[in-house]
Design an enzyme around this catalytic site. Sequence first.
Site, mmCIF file in Angstrom:
data_model
loop_
_atom_site.group_PDB
_atom_site.id
_atom_site.type_symbol
_atom_site.label_atom_id
_atom_site.label_comp_id
_atom_site.label_asym_id
_atom_site.label_seq_id
_atom_site.Cartn_x
_atom_site.Cartn_y
_atom_site.Cartn_z
ATOM 1 N N GLU A 92 -1.331 8.467 -59.184
ATOM 2 C CA GLU A 92 -1.419 9.456 -58.105
ATOM 3 C C GLU A 92 -2.717 10.259 -58.252
ATOM 4 O O GLU A 92 -3.150 10.563 -59.369
ATOM 5 C CB GLU A 92 -0.215 10.406 -58.131
ATOM 6 C CG GLU A 92 -0.142 11.260 -59.365
ATOM 7 C CD GLU A 92 0.935 12.352 -59.312
ATOM 8 O OE1 GLU A 92 1.111 12.988 -58.270
ATOM 9 O OE2 GLU A 92 1.586 12.553 -60.352
ATOM 10 N N ASP A 196 -5.302 12.949 -77.261
ATOM 11 C CA ASP A 196 -6.745 13.045 -76.969
ATOM 12 C C ASP A 196 -6.996 14.316 -76.159
ATOM 13 O O ASP A 196 -7.668 14.300 -75.128
ATOM 14 C CB ASP A 196 -7.187 11.798 -76.193
ATOM 15 C CG ASP A 196 -8.709 11.626 -76.185
ATOM 16 O OD1 ASP A 196 -9.411 12.386 -76.886
ATOM 17 O OD2 ASP A 196 -9.199 10.724 -75.474
HETATM 18 P P1 ADP Z 1 -11.958 8.307 -68.747
HETATM 19 O O1 ADP Z 1 -10.785 7.430 -69.127
HETATM 20 O O2 ADP Z 1 -13.156 7.534 -68.314
HETATM 21 O O3 ADP Z 1 -12.301 9.329 -69.813
HETATM 22 P P2 ADP Z 1 -10.492 10.318 -67.228
HETATM 23 O O4 ADP Z 1 -9.077 9.877 -67.274
HETATM 24 O O5 ADP Z 1 -10.858 11.432 -68.162
HETATM 25 O O6 ADP Z 1 -11.499 9.097 -67.426
HETATM 26 O O7 ADP Z 1 -10.812 10.719 -65.714
HETATM 27 C C1 ADP Z 1 -12.132 11.068 -65.282
HETATM 28 C C2 ADP Z 1 -12.097 12.345 -64.456
HETATM 29 O O8 ADP Z 1 -11.310 12.126 -63.282
HETATM 30 C C3 ADP Z 1 -11.417 13.507 -65.181
HETATM 31 O O9 ADP Z 1 -12.342 14.297 -65.847
HETATM 32 C C4 ADP Z 1 -10.724 14.267 -64.086
HETATM 33 O O10 ADP Z 1 -11.570 15.271 -63.548
HETATM 34 C C5 ADP Z 1 -10.487 13.238 -62.998
HETATM 35 N N1 ADP Z 1 -9.077 12.781 -62.959
HETATM 36 C C6 ADP Z 1 -8.387 12.178 -63.958
HETATM 37 N N2 ADP Z 1 -7.155 11.844 -63.544
HETATM 38 C C7 ADP Z 1 -7.061 12.237 -62.252
HETATM 39 C C8 ADP Z 1 -6.037 12.161 -61.262
HETATM 40 N N3 ADP Z 1 -4.866 11.574 -61.505
HETATM 41 N N4 ADP Z 1 -6.294 12.681 -60.042
HETATM 42 C C9 ADP Z 1 -7.504 13.243 -59.765
HETATM 43 N N5 ADP Z 1 -8.513 13.331 -60.646
HETATM 44 C C10 ADP Z 1 -8.305 12.832 -61.883
#
Ligand code: ADP
Length: 292
Positions: A92, A196
Amino acid sequence: MDNPLHSALAEQISVLTGTSTITAPLQPIGGGCINHAYRLGDWFIKCNDPDLLDMFATETLALNEINQYQQVRAPQPLWHGLAAGHACLIMEYIPLQPLKGKAEEQLGQQLAALHQHKQAYFGWHCDNSLGSTLQPNQADNDWINFFINQRLEYQLRLAAEQGYGGRLQQLGERLLSALPKILAGHTPHPALLHGDLWSGNAAMTSDGQPVIFDPACYYGDREADIAMTELFGGFSRRFYQAYHEAYPLDDGAPIRFTVYNIYHVLNHLNLFGESYSQQAQNLMDSLLSRLR
Ligand code: ADP
């Protein structure tokens, strides 16, 4: 839709949700360290090389593990698999803003509640990934053994394989021998960890609800999660006060925080390179000098 990834994802979501194909654009999202991230309508998508699909399988399991307890919000995963030749994870989309004010306090309380969830052993039912590094989680009843074998020694070995030898490895060896003494008398229970939890993996919704994402769950000493919140930016005093009021930490926690953060700094060395070598050495030095 000219982009094959865009059409494959839109089609996949339509099949899974039984809705008509999304016509929204595939918008790149920054902020991650490992994957390419996008928004597609109501969905957030991470993509990487096809051989990294397992990383998304275990991230899905970790999101489900956190969500089953409903203590702190994490995104609900929808699907992981291959789309147009890329490994993808669809979840989501949650409009996020930087964590601040009351939400920081709430996150402290909610994390304390999450940490009350226990299992019988340290580790998890499967290995997963920290960033894109494999994180072993084989069951162990002894926290010190678990942390030495599957956390520090493991990262030090990866570092040696990448050519980081010399003083880093010498300090590493001394630290491994000293750990039973440093952690002596500390008997944590295996608590569900985000795994993490740096400040880049927590945020809040527009109405102030805390959200954590990008987990690398396992059951371990809860102090390992709190330690990581202090690395790379840190959280506010309100967060720590609320956590401590809800679930006070044991005496001597700051020394253990240093121990636990060495694991993450070594992982950063293995993922992002040389610039983390000095930080890892400084942390090991500071611990070892306390024992002299
Ligand atoms: P990675 O696995 O490359 O470290 P992240 O899971 O940290 O990536 O996600 C990258 C960025 O996307 C995050 O810093 C956050 O701002 C945004 N983000 C992560 N999950 C969601 C989500 N479910 N909905 C909207 N934005 C998200």
